[in-house]
Design a protein around this motif. Structure first.
Motif, PDB file in Angstrom:
ATOM      1  N   TRP A 211       0.961  -1.312   0.104  1.00  0.00           N
ATOM      2  CA  TRP A 211       0.046  -0.018  -0.079  1.00  0.00           C
ATOM      3  C   TRP A 211       0.920   1.324   0.059  1.00  0.00           C
ATOM      4  CZ3 TRP A 211      -0.488   3.156   4.574  1.00  0.00           C
ATOM      5  CH2 TRP A 211      -1.278   4.319   4.295  1.00  0.00           C
ATOM      6  N   ARG A 212       1.961   1.192   0.817  1.00  0.00           N
ATOM      7  CA  ARG A 212       2.699   2.443   0.846  1.00  0.00           C
ATOM      8  C   ARG A 212       3.550   2.536  -0.476  1.00  0.00           C
ATOM      9  NH1 ARG A 212       3.607   5.034   5.540  1.00  0.00           N
ATOM     10  NH2 ARG A 212       2.400   4.363   7.462  1.00  0.00           N
ATOM     11  N   ARG A 213       3.901   1.351  -1.059  1.00  0.00           N
ATOM     12  CA  ARG A 213       4.575   1.723  -2.282  1.00  0.00           C
ATOM     13  C   ARG A 213       3.727   2.384  -3.337  1.00  0.00           C
ATOM     14  NH1 ARG A 213       9.787   2.379  -2.493  1.00  0.00           N
ATOM     15  NH2 ARG A 213       9.673   1.534  -5.007  1.00  0.00           N
ATOM     16  N   HIS A 214       2.426   1.706  -3.531  1.00  0.00           N
ATOM     17  CA  HIS A 214       1.650   2.348  -4.367  1.00  0.00           C
ATOM     18  C   HIS A 214       1.136   3.643  -4.073  1.00  0.00           C
ATOM     19  CE1 HIS A 214       0.764  -0.951  -7.088  1.00  0.00           C
ATOM     20  NE2 HIS A 214       0.770  -1.766  -6.156  1.00  0.00           N
ATOM     21  N   LEU A 215       1.070   4.007  -2.772  1.00  0.00           N
ATOM     22  CA  LEU A 215       0.794   5.369  -2.429  1.00  0.00           C
ATOM     23  C   LEU A 215       1.863   6.477  -2.826  1.00  0.00           C
ATOM     24  CD1 LEU A 215      -1.394   7.176  -0.907  1.00  0.00           C
ATOM     25  CD2 LEU A 215       0.147   6.780   1.346  1.00  0.00           C
ATOM     26  N   ALA A 216       3.037   6.162  -2.459  1.00  0.00           N
ATOM     27  CA  ALA A 216       4.155   6.809  -3.171  1.00  0.00           C
ATOM     28  C   ALA A 216       4.185   7.086  -4.387  1.00  0.00           C
ATOM     29  CB  ALA A 216       5.456   6.089  -2.702  1.00  0.00           C
ATOM     30  N   ASP A 217       3.810   6.115  -5.445  1.00  0.00           N
ATOM     31  CA  ASP A 217       3.805   6.085  -6.856  1.00  0.00           C
ATOM     32  C   ASP A 217       2.555   7.066  -7.176  1.00  0.00           C
ATOM     33  OD1 ASP A 217       4.648   5.193  -9.347  1.00  0.00           O
ATOM     34  OD2 ASP A 217       2.913   4.225  -9.443  1.00  0.00           O
ATOM     35  N   ALA A 218       1.461   6.830  -6.654  1.00  0.00           N
ATOM     36  CA  ALA A 218       0.515   7.662  -6.856  1.00  0.00           C
ATOM     37  C   ALA A 218       0.785   9.092  -6.660  1.00  0.00           C
ATOM     38  CB  ALA A 218      -0.839   7.338  -6.284  1.00  0.00           C
ATOM     39  N   ALA A 219       1.285   9.418  -5.717  1.00  0.00           N
ATOM     40  CA  ALA A 219       1.744  10.711  -5.201  1.00  0.00           C
ATOM     41  C   ALA A 219       2.614  11.241  -6.141  1.00  0.00           C
ATOM     42  CB  ALA A 219       2.354  10.738  -3.746  1.00  0.00           C
ATOM     43  N   GLN A 220       3.620  10.585  -6.630  1.00  0.00           N
ATOM     44  CA  GLN A 220       4.625  11.142  -7.680  1.00  0.00           C
ATOM     45  C   GLN A 220       3.954  11.373  -8.893  1.00  0.00           C
ATOM     46  OE1 GLN A 220       7.986  11.675  -7.184  1.00  0.00           O
ATOM     47  NE2 GLN A 220       7.892  12.449  -9.210  1.00  0.00           N
ATOM     48  N   HIS A 221       2.913  10.568  -9.485  1.00  0.00           N
ATOM     49  CA  HIS A 221       2.038  10.904 -10.696  1.00  0.00           C
ATOM     50  C   HIS A 221       1.457  12.172 -10.438  1.00  0.00           C
ATOM     51  CE1 HIS A 221       3.145   7.268 -12.960  1.00  0.00           C
ATOM     52  NE2 HIS A 221       2.749   6.348 -12.192  1.00  0.00           N
ATOM     53  N   LEU A 222       0.915  12.341  -9.417  1.00  0.00           N
ATOM     54  CA  LEU A 222       0.054  13.474  -9.038  1.00  0.00           C
ATOM     55  C   LEU A 222       1.069  14.826  -9.194  1.00  0.00           C
ATOM     56  CD1 LEU A 222      -2.809  14.520  -7.896  1.00  0.00           C
ATOM     57  CD2 LEU A 222      -1.708  14.456  -5.656  1.00  0.00           C
ATOM     58  N   LEU A 223       2.188  14.803  -8.457  1.00  0.00           N
ATOM     59  CA  LEU A 223       3.043  16.051  -8.627  1.00  0.00           C
ATOM     60  C   LEU A 223       3.627  16.097 -10.115  1.00  0.00           C
ATOM     61  CD1 LEU A 223       5.270  15.261  -5.361  1.00  0.00           C
ATOM     62  CD2 LEU A 223       3.726  16.969  -5.592  1.00  0.00           C
ATOM     63  N   GLU A 224       3.729  15.242 -10.731  1.00  0.00           N
ATOM     64  CA  GLU A 224       4.177  15.118 -12.361  1.00  0.00           C
ATOM     65  C   GLU A 224       3.216  15.677 -13.222  1.00  0.00           C
ATOM     66  OE1 GLU A 224       5.509  11.309 -13.475  1.00  0.00           O
ATOM     67  OE2 GLU A 224       7.296  11.428 -12.306  1.00  0.00           O
ATOM     68  N   ASP A 225       1.802  15.443 -12.812  1.00  0.00           N
ATOM     69  CA  ASP A 225       0.544  16.069 -13.559  1.00  0.00           C
ATOM     70  C   ASP A 225       0.175  17.014 -12.804  1.00  0.00           C
ATOM     71  OD1 ASP A 225      -1.425  16.518 -15.260  1.00  0.00           O
ATOM     72  OD2 ASP A 225      -2.052  14.351 -15.460  1.00  0.00           O
ATOM     73  N   GLU A 226       0.580  18.359 -13.162  1.00  0.00           N
ATOM     74  CA  GLU A 226       0.345  19.386 -12.240  1.00  0.00           C
ATOM     75  C   GLU A 226      -1.084  19.645 -12.390  1.00  0.00           C
ATOM     76  OE1 GLU A 226       2.649  22.705 -12.981  1.00  0.00           O
ATOM     77  OE2 GLU A 226       4.375  21.850 -12.238  1.00  0.00           O
ATOM     78  N   GLY A 227      -1.706  19.313 -13.748  1.00  0.00           N
ATOM     79  CA  GLY A 227      -3.224  19.732 -14.056  1.00  0.00           C
ATOM     80  C   GLY A 227      -4.124  18.809 -12.907  1.00  0.00           C
ATOM     81  N   VAL A 228      -3.703  17.837 -12.408  1.00  0.00           N
ATOM     82  CA  VAL A 228      -4.606  16.996 -11.812  1.00  0.00           C
ATOM     83  C   VAL A 228      -4.775  17.749 -10.377  1.00  0.00           C
ATOM     84  CG1 VAL A 228      -4.478  14.893 -10.541  1.00  0.00           C
ATOM     85  CG2 VAL A 228      -3.790  14.652 -12.758  1.00  0.00           C
ATOM     86  N   LEU A 229      -3.696  18.569 -10.043  1.00  0.00           N
ATOM     87  CA  LEU A 229      -3.868  19.272  -8.753  1.00  0.00           C
ATOM     88  C   LEU A 229      -4.899  20.496  -8.748  1.00  0.00           C
ATOM     89  CD1 LEU A 229      -0.138  19.515  -7.533  1.00  0.00           C
ATOM     90  CD2 LEU A 229      -1.864  18.233  -6.783  1.00  0.00           C
ATOM     91  N   THR A 230      -5.288  20.957 -10.217  1.00  0.00           N
ATOM     92  CA  THR A 230      -6.309  22.197 -10.196  1.00  0.00           C
ATOM     93  C   THR A 230      -7.308  21.907 -10.826  1.00  0.00           C
ATOM     94  OG1 THR A 230      -4.935  22.871 -12.178  1.00  0.00           O
ATOM     95  CG2 THR A 230      -4.082  23.510  -9.980  1.00  0.00           C
ATOM     96  N   ALA A 231      -7.525  20.680 -11.372  1.00  0.00           N
ATOM     97  CA  ALA A 231      -8.708  20.453 -12.344  1.00  0.00           C
ATOM     98  C   ALA A 231      -9.204  19.013 -12.013  1.00  0.00           C
ATOM     99  CB  ALA A 231      -8.191  20.376 -13.714  1.00  0.00           C
ATOM    100  N   ALA A 232     -10.528  18.830 -12.468  1.00  0.00           N
ATOM    101  CA  ALA A 232     -11.355  17.554 -12.170  1.00  0.00           C
ATOM    102  C   ALA A 232     -10.787  16.646 -13.163  1.00  0.00           C
ATOM    103  CB  ALA A 232     -12.718  17.658 -12.042  1.00  0.00           C
ATOM    104  N   GLU A 233     -10.310  17.005 -14.320  1.00  0.00           N
ATOM    105  CA  GLU A 233      -9.942  16.199 -15.303  1.00  0.00           C
ATOM    106  C   GLU A 233      -8.520  15.930 -15.757  1.00  0.00           C
ATOM    107  OE1 GLU A 233     -14.100  16.213 -17.730  1.00  0.00           O
ATOM    108  OE2 GLU A 233     -12.452  17.726 -18.431  1.00  0.00           O
ATOM    109  N   THR A 234      -8.402  15.016 -16.426  1.00  0.00           N
ATOM    110  CA  THR A 234      -6.584  14.915 -16.712  1.00  0.00           C
ATOM    111  C   THR A 234      -6.783  14.228 -18.318  1.00  0.00           C
ATOM    112  OG1 THR A 234      -4.588  14.142 -16.065  1.00  0.00           O
ATOM    113  CG2 THR A 234      -6.398  12.708 -15.524  1.00  0.00           C
ATOM    114  N   GLN A 235      -5.691  14.499 -18.779  1.00  0.00           N
ATOM    115  CA  GLN A 235      -5.605  13.837 -20.205  1.00  0.00           C
ATOM    116  C   GLN A 235      -4.957  12.398 -20.240  1.00  0.00           C
ATOM    117  OE1 GLN A 235      -6.628  15.268 -23.149  1.00  0.00           O
ATOM    118  NE2 GLN A 235      -7.844  16.643 -21.922  1.00  0.00           N
ATOM    119  N   LEU A 236      -5.761  11.439 -20.574  1.00  0.00           N
ATOM    120  CA  LEU A 236      -5.269  10.113 -20.404  1.00  0.00           C
ATOM    121  C   LEU A 236      -5.605   9.447 -21.532  1.00  0.00           C
ATOM    122  CD1 LEU A 236      -5.790   9.145 -16.562  1.00  0.00           C
ATOM    123  CD2 LEU A 236      -3.429   9.343 -17.882  1.00  0.00           C
ATOM    124  N   SER A 237      -4.659   8.207 -21.937  1.00  0.00           N
ATOM    125  CA  SER A 237      -5.189   7.074 -23.083  1.00  0.00           C
ATOM    126  C   SER A 237      -5.787   6.100 -22.361  1.00  0.00           C
ATOM    127  CB  SER A 237      -3.898   6.788 -23.751  1.00  0.00           C
ATOM    128  OG  SER A 237      -3.499   7.757 -24.562  1.00  0.00           O
TER     129      SER A 237
END
Length: 324
Positions: free
Chosen positions: A127-153
Motif C-alpha cells: 500500500w505504501r509503495r503504491h501510495l508513493a507512486d500515486a503521489a509522484q504521478h500527482l506531482l508530475e501532472d500539475e493539472g490534476v491538482l487544479t482540475a477535475a479532469e486529466t488527459q489520459l489514454s
C-alpha cells in the motif's frame, strides 16, 4: 479463530462501541453498513476495542476536514469491495493449503497464526509503495491538482471468444487461464508506465499518459494472441485519448465510454483507436524519434455505429509491413 484474526475476542455491543468512540450510533451503523459488515442488533456482543479505535479515527478525519461525509461514504464502500475480495481470496488460499490434513480447523488456525502477521506487514508495504507512486504521478501532472479532469489514454483489452473457450475448461484451468491473461497484461502495462484500473472477468482496463505507450501495449497483446504457440488468449483492444475523471481508483467520462465502444467494435486480433490517439501519433510521421518510428499503419474505419455517440471516428492500427 475470530480472536486470532481480529486480535481479541468480541466483548462489546455496537452501542458500547459508539459511546466509547464518542460517535452517534446512527453514524456508526451507517459506517458499518458501508463497509459491508453483517447486521447486528444493539444487544449483540460482536465488537472489540479495534472497532472503537477505527470509529474514533474516522470521526477525527472527518473533523480535520480530510473527509467530507460524501467522500467518506465513497471511500469506505471502495475499501469494503476491495478488502472483501482480498479476504475471500486469502481464506480460499489458506483453505487449499489445509484441505488434505486430518483436522482442517486446527490446521487453519495454526497456519493463520504464522501467516497473518507476515501478510499484514506485506500488505502495508504494498500500500505504501503504491501510495508513493500515486503521489509522484500527482506531482508530475500539475493539472490534476487544479482540475477535475486529466488527459489520459484509456484502453480496454478484451478476450475474444471467452464464453466458448471457458466452457471447455474446468474451474482450476479457467482460473489459471484468466490469471495468466491478467498477469501478463498487467506486467506489460506497468512496464510502459501505465496503470491497470480494473479487471472485469475477461477484460482489462488500463490507462497511461502517453498514447504511444497504450498502442504499443495493445499491439503487443494482440500479436501474442495471434501466435498459435503462445498460451496467451486471442484479444482485441480499443483505445481513446482525452479528458478523464479519476475517482477512487476508477476512471469515468466520455473517453472511457469511447474506448469501451471501440473495443466492442474491434475485430479479433485488432486494435481500434479514436481521433485523439490518431491525432497525437500520426502527426509525428516525419519525426525519426517519434512514435511512428514503430512503423504502425493506420486504416480509417468509415462506419462505426456506437451507442451513445453520434459519430465516433475510428482508425485501425496495423503492424509495420514486413518487407523482408
Amino acid at each position: 479463530m475470530a480472536a486470532l484474526l481480529i486480535g481479541e475476542l468480541p466483548h462489546l455491543t455496537r452501542v458500547q462501541v459508539a459511546e466509547r468512540a464518542g460517535v452517534p450510533l446512527d453514524v456508526a451503523v451507517t459506517l458499518w453498513h458501508q463497509l459491508g459488515f453483517p447486521h447486528h442488533s444493539d444487544d449483540d456482543v460482536a465488537f472489540t476495542e479495534g472497532d472503537v479505535a477505527a470509529l474514533r479515527l474516522t470521526s477525527e478525519l472527518v473533523g480535520m476536514g480530510i473527509w467530507s461525509p460524501e467522500s467518506q461514504a465513497a471511500l469506505v464502500r471502495t475499501w469494503a469491495r476491495s478488502y472483501a475480495r482480498l479476504a475471500e481470496w486469502q481464506t480460499s488460499l489458506l483453505a487449499g493449503l489445509v484441505s488434505d490434513v486430518g483436522e482442517p480447523a486446527t490446521a487453519l488456525t495454526d497456519l493463520a497464526g504464522d501467516v497473518l502477521p507476515r501478510v499484514e506487514e506485506l500488505q502495508t508495504y504494498v500500500w505504501r509503495r503504491h501510495l508513493a507512486d500515486a503521489a509522484q504521478h500527482l506531482l508530475e501532472d500539475e493539472g490534476v491538482l487544479t482540475a477535475a479532469e486529466t488527459q489520459l489514454s484509456v484502453c480496454f483489452v478484451d478476450i475474444v471468444g471467452y464464453t466458448t473457450h471457458s466452457r471447455g475448461l474446468d474451474g482450476t484451468e479457467l482460473v489459471a487461464w484468466v490469471d495468466g491473461f491478467e498477469q501478463d497484461t498487467a506486467a506489460l502495462v506497468v512496464d510502459h508506465g501505465g496503470q491497470v484500473i480494473k479487471t472485469i472477468g475477461d477484460e482489462v482496463l488500463f490507462t497511461v499518459a502517453d498514447p504511444a505507450a497504450a498502442v504499443t501495449v495493445a499491439m503487443a497483446l494482440t500479436a501474442r494472441g495471434e501466435d498459435a504457440d503462445d498460451p496467451f488468449p486471442a484479444v482485441r483492444a480499443g483505445i481513446a485519448h482525452g479528458a478523464v475523471v479519476r475517482r477512487l481508483g476508477d476512471v469515468f467520462g466520455t473517453t472511457v465510454n469511447a474506448a469501451s465502444r471501440l473495443t466492442s467494435a474491434a475485430r479479433p486480433g485488432s486494435v481500434l483507436v479514436d481521433a485523439g490517439v490518431h491525432e497525437a501519433l500520426a502527426a509525428h510521421d516525419a519525426d525519426p524519434g517519434g512514435a511512428e518510428a514503430a512503423g504502425w499503419r493506420w486504416h480509417r474505419v468509415r462506419r462505426l455505429p456506437a451507442k451513445g455517440f453520434t459519430h465516433l471516428e475510428a482508425w485501425r492500427v496495423r503492424p509495420p509491413r514486413n518487407d523482408g
